[in-house]
Write a protein that holds these residues in place. Structure first.
Motif, PDB file in Angstrom:
ATOM      1  N   TYR A  84       0.833  -1.212   0.000  1.00  0.00           N
ATOM      2  CA  TYR A  84       0.000   0.000   0.000  1.00  0.00           C
ATOM      3  C   TYR A  84       0.863   1.256   0.000  1.00  0.00           C
ATOM      4  O   TYR A  84       0.602   2.219  -0.752  1.00  0.00           O
ATOM      5  CB  TYR A  84      -0.927   0.016   1.220  1.00  0.00           C
ATOM      6  N   SER A  85       1.886   1.250   0.841  1.00  0.00           N
ATOM      7  CA  SER A  85       2.778   2.415   0.923  1.00  0.00           C
ATOM      8  C   SER A  85       3.462   2.662  -0.413  1.00  0.00           C
ATOM      9  O   SER A  85       3.546   3.810  -0.884  1.00  0.00           O
ATOM     10  CB  SER A  85       3.819   2.202   2.026  1.00  0.00           C
ATOM     11  N   ALA A  86       3.952   1.584  -1.026  1.00  0.00           N
ATOM     12  CA  ALA A  86       4.642   1.719  -2.310  1.00  0.00           C
ATOM     13  C   ALA A  86       3.693   2.205  -3.401  1.00  0.00           C
ATOM     14  O   ALA A  86       4.054   3.060  -4.220  1.00  0.00           O
ATOM     15  CB  ALA A  86       5.253   0.375  -2.705  1.00  0.00           C
ATOM     16  N   LEU A  87       2.457   1.681  -3.406  1.00  0.00           N
ATOM     17  CA  LEU A  87       1.490   2.083  -4.433  1.00  0.00           C
ATOM     18  C   LEU A  87       1.172   3.577  -4.337  1.00  0.00           C
ATOM     19  O   LEU A  87       1.169   4.290  -5.353  1.00  0.00           O
ATOM     20  CB  LEU A  87       0.201   1.268  -4.288  1.00  0.00           C
ATOM     21  N   LEU A  88       0.930   4.066  -3.118  1.00  0.00           N
ATOM     22  CA  LEU A  88       0.612   5.479  -2.930  1.00  0.00           C
ATOM     23  C   LEU A  88       1.776   6.371  -3.345  1.00  0.00           C
ATOM     24  O   LEU A  88       1.584   7.432  -3.945  1.00  0.00           O
ATOM     25  CB  LEU A  88       0.228   5.747  -1.475  1.00  0.00           C
ATOM     26  N   ALA A  89       2.998   5.946  -3.021  1.00  0.00           N
ATOM     27  CA  ALA A  89       4.177   6.748  -3.368  1.00  0.00           C
ATOM     28  C   ALA A  89       4.444   6.727  -4.870  1.00  0.00           C
ATOM     29  O   ALA A  89       4.637   7.779  -5.495  1.00  0.00           O
ATOM     30  CB  ALA A  89       5.393   6.229  -2.602  1.00  0.00           C
ATOM     31  N   ILE A  90       4.438   5.536  -5.458  1.00  0.00           N
ATOM     32  CA  ILE A  90       4.780   5.404  -6.881  1.00  0.00           C
ATOM     33  C   ILE A  90       3.731   6.076  -7.765  1.00  0.00           C
ATOM     34  O   ILE A  90       4.063   6.742  -8.749  1.00  0.00           O
ATOM     35  CB  ILE A  90       4.945   3.920  -7.254  1.00  0.00           C
ATOM     36  N   CYS A  91       2.453   5.926  -7.397  1.00  0.00           N
ATOM     37  CA  CYS A  91       1.388   6.494  -8.238  1.00  0.00           C
ATOM     38  C   CYS A  91       1.277   8.008  -8.115  1.00  0.00           C
ATOM     39  O   CYS A  91       0.552   8.641  -8.896  1.00  0.00           O
ATOM     40  CB  CYS A  91       0.054   5.835  -7.922  1.00  0.00           C
ATOM     41  N   SER A  92       1.979   8.609  -7.145  1.00  0.00           N
ATOM     42  CA  SER A  92       2.019  10.078  -7.110  1.00  0.00           C
ATOM     43  C   SER A  92       2.793  10.611  -8.322  1.00  0.00           C
ATOM     44  O   SER A  92       2.554  11.741  -8.761  1.00  0.00           O
ATOM     45  CB  SER A  92       2.667  10.569  -5.809  1.00  0.00           C
ATOM     46  N   ILE A  93       3.681   9.789  -8.889  1.00  0.00           N
ATOM     47  CA  ILE A  93       4.492  10.227 -10.034  1.00  0.00           C
ATOM     48  C   ILE A  93       3.630  10.489 -11.268  1.00  0.00           C
ATOM     49  O   ILE A  93       3.682  11.584 -11.834  1.00  0.00           O
ATOM     50  CB  ILE A  93       5.615   9.211 -10.325  1.00  0.00           C
ATOM     51  N   PRO A  94       2.800   9.512 -11.729  1.00  0.00           N
ATOM     52  CA  PRO A  94       1.922   9.833 -12.874  1.00  0.00           C
ATOM     53  C   PRO A  94       0.899  10.914 -12.547  1.00  0.00           C
ATOM     54  O   PRO A  94       0.435  11.621 -13.450  1.00  0.00           O
ATOM     55  CB  PRO A  94       1.247   8.496 -13.204  1.00  0.00           C
ATOM     56  N   CYS A  95       0.549  11.074 -11.259  1.00  0.00           N
ATOM     57  CA  CYS A  95      -0.349  12.159 -10.871  1.00  0.00           C
ATOM     58  C   CYS A  95       0.316  13.506 -11.148  1.00  0.00           C
ATOM     59  O   CYS A  95      -0.297  14.417 -11.722  1.00  0.00           O
ATOM     60  CB  CYS A  95      -0.714  12.031  -9.387  1.00  0.00           C
ATOM     61  N   PHE A  96       1.586  13.636 -10.768  1.00  0.00           N
ATOM     62  CA  PHE A  96       2.339  14.860 -11.065  1.00  0.00           C
ATOM     63  C   PHE A  96       2.537  15.022 -12.574  1.00  0.00           C
ATOM     64  O   PHE A  96       2.492  16.136 -13.101  1.00  0.00           O
ATOM     65  CB  PHE A  96       3.697  14.843 -10.362  1.00  0.00           C
ATOM     66  N   MET A  97       2.754  13.901 -13.258  1.00  0.00           N
ATOM     67  CA  MET A  97       2.895  13.953 -14.721  1.00  0.00           C
ATOM     68  C   MET A  97       1.657  14.560 -15.371  1.00  0.00           C
ATOM     69  O   MET A  97       1.752  15.391 -16.276  1.00  0.00           O
ATOM     70  CB  MET A  97       3.123  12.540 -15.283  1.00  0.00           C
ATOM     71  N   PHE A  98       0.488  14.148 -14.886  1.00  0.00           N
ATOM     72  CA  PHE A  98      -0.750  14.671 -15.456  1.00  0.00           C
ATOM     73  C   PHE A  98      -0.912  16.160 -15.134  1.00  0.00           C
ATOM     74  O   PHE A  98      -1.360  16.949 -15.980  1.00  0.00           O
ATOM     75  CB  PHE A  98      -1.955  13.889 -14.928  1.00  0.00           C
ATOM     76  N   ALA A  99      -0.538  16.531 -13.909  1.00  0.00           N
ATOM     77  CA  ALA A  99      -0.657  17.936 -13.510  1.00  0.00           C
ATOM     78  C   ALA A  99       0.217  18.847 -14.377  1.00  0.00           C
ATOM     79  O   ALA A  99      -0.138  19.999 -14.636  1.00  0.00           O
ATOM     80  CB  ALA A  99      -0.291  18.097 -12.035  1.00  0.00           C
ATOM     81  N   PHE A 100       1.362  18.328 -14.825  1.00  0.00           N
ATOM     82  CA  PHE A 100       2.295  19.130 -15.625  1.00  0.00           C
ATOM     83  C   PHE A 100       2.173  18.874 -17.128  1.00  0.00           C
ATOM     84  O   PHE A 100       2.929  19.441 -17.916  1.00  0.00           O
ATOM     85  CB  PHE A 100       3.737  18.850 -15.184  1.00  0.00           C
ATOM     86  N   ALA A 101       1.239  18.003 -17.533  1.00  0.00           N
ATOM     87  CA  ALA A 101       1.103  17.648 -18.952  1.00  0.00           C
ATOM     88  C   ALA A 101       0.782  18.880 -19.804  1.00  0.00           C
ATOM     89  O   ALA A 101       0.014  19.752 -19.387  1.00  0.00           O
ATOM     90  CB  ALA A 101       0.011  16.597 -19.130  1.00  0.00           C
ATOM     91  N   ASP A 102       1.389  18.966 -20.976  1.00  0.00           N
ATOM     92  CA  ASP A 102       1.071  20.072 -21.889  1.00  0.00           C
ATOM     93  C   ASP A 102       0.667  19.569 -23.268  1.00  0.00           C
ATOM     94  O   ASP A 102       0.666  20.320 -24.237  1.00  0.00           O
ATOM     95  CB  ASP A 102       2.236  21.057 -21.993  1.00  0.00           C
ATOM     96  N   SER A 103       0.350  18.262 -23.363  1.00  0.00           N
ATOM     97  CA  SER A 103      -0.133  17.707 -24.622  1.00  0.00           C
ATOM     98  C   SER A 103      -1.033  16.522 -24.330  1.00  0.00           C
ATOM     99  O   SER A 103      -1.016  15.964 -23.222  1.00  0.00           O
ATOM    100  CB  SER A 103       1.037  17.242 -25.497  1.00  0.00           C
ATOM    101  N   PHE A 104      -1.813  16.125 -25.327  1.00  0.00           N
ATOM    102  CA  PHE A 104      -2.709  14.981 -25.161  1.00  0.00           C
ATOM    103  C   PHE A 104      -1.922  13.705 -24.879  1.00  0.00           C
ATOM    104  O   PHE A 104      -2.312  12.902 -24.029  1.00  0.00           O
ATOM    105  CB  PHE A 104      -3.566  14.793 -26.416  1.00  0.00           C
ATOM    106  N   VAL A 105      -0.802  13.509 -25.575  1.00  0.00           N
ATOM    107  CA  VAL A 105      -0.012  12.282 -25.412  1.00  0.00           C
ATOM    108  C   VAL A 105       0.486  12.153 -23.979  1.00  0.00           C
ATOM    109  O   VAL A 105       0.386  11.084 -23.353  1.00  0.00           O
ATOM    110  CB  VAL A 105       1.170  12.251 -26.405  1.00  0.00           C
ATOM    111  N   GLN A 106       1.024  13.249 -23.421  1.00  0.00           N
ATOM    112  CA  GLN A 106       1.509  13.208 -22.037  1.00  0.00           C
ATOM    113  C   GLN A 106       0.366  12.918 -21.064  1.00  0.00           C
ATOM    114  O   GLN A 106       0.518  12.121 -20.136  1.00  0.00           O
ATOM    115  CB  GLN A 106       2.180  14.535 -21.683  1.00  0.00           C
ATOM    116  N   ALA A 107      -0.763  13.572 -21.283  1.00  0.00           N
ATOM    117  CA  ALA A 107      -1.924  13.355 -20.414  1.00  0.00           C
ATOM    118  C   ALA A 107      -2.419  11.914 -20.524  1.00  0.00           C
ATOM    119  O   ALA A 107      -2.784  11.290 -19.516  1.00  0.00           O
ATOM    120  CB  ALA A 107      -3.050  14.323 -20.782  1.00  0.00           C
TER     121      ALA A 107
END
Length: 488
Positions: A84-107
């Motif tokens: 659970y701890s690893a899932l919450l930590a690792i999945c914060s990365i794609p969450c940040f990726m989406f927040a900073f996305a500037d194209s459809f492909v990145q999102a």
């Protein structure tokens, strides 16, 4: 197991584990569903088309089906605290990726990867089962599932306001980024404050990580059969992205996905054979057997109840808006009553299951679900709005109580495989959602509700073959000693 009294207002011992686990689940759903409430702002900022937005919504759930199976296996092997701890930590990365996305492909890449956090639910099922005795297990699992599931509603209620508070066209980025920060921080909080079992208890692990164990030849083939709908659902998602659907992927790519899924299924057949081939040469001792049909019945029930919940939550605002000519805001508030029932209904289903029996509770709740959706199929614009809302809330009670009752049974089948069983059952809920939403794309609202009601009747029939968990189940510790665990 601990013997302390069940007190929801305490934050020590097993109650602390329960509260921290539902919080972890709540956060995982907050992150998983952080896109929908901010959809319009994301669409405008990134200049997305309507088809691209639909694609992001599909990608958001695509990975969750296999992820729940994989996460269930990892949980049984490495323990819920670490996973659970690893899932919450690792999945914060794609969450940040989406927040900073500037194209459809990145999102699109970020949303696809975020589907993995939707698998967090199955981890807590195993954690809670380690800390609570059989007579409290349904209630505890219901609270975990019901309160945690409310994370999706919390996203809808709070994130638009958070985005406005940050202001500007990038307000949605800060709101989504904040959910990633919460997930990352809570990963460390969870790891520092929980243990897999109470002090002195044994954590039973499966013999193999590669595939689910079965204990008879018939169960071997039933397992392979029950795997097919999960691959079919992913194929259905691929079809939705094909030229025949939203026309995002070329037919060549979609055909490649079909071939890949077929190859993966053959690989899974091989893994299941490797793990279970001994049952074809010698019988498993009676003490260590379990009936896989129990898992199959729970899969079908969860396909109907959680699958219908995900599908109905997605379409209900539009249903009320079009049927009663409501403005979108009011329609959303009215439809929110359906999801709001989760706070009490799912714990209630678990509690009723603890008090009055697992099988009888499931039969009553599944029958109520069928009746509820049949009534919703009759609703039209001539009905009073208040009556339609009452029927939707009543139907919601049976749906979500049924979910609580299903997971009151899951941990009682085979302790060391609870994560895998929960993963497969949970995956069937997503399979149901994909199936029902696909049906909705071809039929009107009434037919959609009738299809769910008919599926519930199929589930009610399969319940005839389910056995009420009774007596004890046997588990073998790593040192070879046999432990007997009460299930009734």
């Amino acid at each position: 197991m601990t013997t302390e009294k069940f007190n929801i207002f305490k934050f020590t011992g097993k109650m602390k584990i329960l509260h921290l686990s539902w919080m972890a689940f709540f956060i995982s759903f907050l992150v998983w569903f952080n896109f929908a409430p901010l959809l319009q702002a994301v669409k405008e900022t990134l200049g997305l088309t309507t088809d691209q937005v639909k694609t992001l919504l599909i990608l958001n759930v695509a990975l969750t089906i296999p992820a729940r199976v994989i996460i269930g296996m990892l949980t049984d092997k490495y323990g819920p605290r670490l996973v659970y701890s690893a899932l919450l930590a690792i999945c914060s990365i794609p969450c940040f990726m989406f927040a900073f996305a500037d194209s459809f492909v990145q999102a699109a890449i970020a949303r696809f990867l975020l589907g993995f956090i939707g698998a967090g639910f199955v981890i807590g099922i195993r954690m809670v089962s380690e800390w609570f005795p059989h007579n409290e297990l349904g209630t505890a699992e219901g609270i975990y599932g019901g309160w945690g599931n409310f994370g999706s509603a919390a996203a809808a209620f709070t994130l638009p306001t958070v985005a406005v508070l940050f202001g500007g066209e990038d307000g949605w980025r800060y709101a989504i980024g904040l959910t990633g920060v919460i997930s990352l921080v809570f990963a460390f909080v969870y790891y520092a404050n929980v243990t897999n079992t109470p002090k002195g208890s044994t954590y039973f692990k499966p013999k193999n990580l590669g595939a689910m164990e079965v204990t008879s030849k018939g169960d071997f083939f039933l397992l392979l059969l029950m795997k097919v709908p999960m691959y079919a659902a992913i194929a259905l998602l691929a079809w939705k992205l094909s030229p025949s659907g939203v026309d995002i992927l070329s037919q060549t790519i979609v055909n490649s996905i079909y071939v890949g899924l077929f190859v993966l299924y053959l690989l899974e057949v091989y893994k299941v054979w490797q793990v279970n081939k001994e049952i074809f040469s010698k019988e498993v001792p009676e003490l260590h057997r379990y009936n896989f049909k129990q898992v199959a019945v729970l899969d079908i029930l969860y396909f109907t109840n959680f699958g219908s919940e995900l599908a109905v939550v997605s379409m209900l605002p539009l249903f009320f808006a079009e049927t009663f000519s409501l403005d979108p805001v009011l329609a959303g508030l009215v439809a929110g009553a359906y999801a709001f029932m989760n706070l009490m209904s799912r714990p209630a289903g678990g509690w009723i299951s603890d008090k009055f029996g697992r099988k009888s509770t499931l039969m009553i709740l599944t029958a109520g679900l069928a009746a509820g959706y049949a009534l919703m199929g009759l609703v039209d614009g001539t009905w009073p709005l208040w009556l339609a809302v009452v029927i939707a809330m009543g139907c919601s009670f049976f749906v979500q109580s049924g979910e609580g009752a299903v997971f009151a049974v899951v941990p009682l089948i085979k302790r060391r495989m609870t994560g895998q069983i929960a993963g497969m059952t949970g995956a069937y809920g997503n399979v149901g959602a994909v199936t029902f939403l696909t049906v909705l794309s071809f039929v009107d609202y009434s037919t959609f509700f009738y299809v769910i009601a008919a599926t519930a009747l199929v589930g009610l029939f399969t319940l005839i073959f389910m056995d009420e968990p009774r007596g004890q189940i046997a588990e073998i510790a790593e040192d070879g000693t046999v432990h007997m665990i009460d299930v009734s």
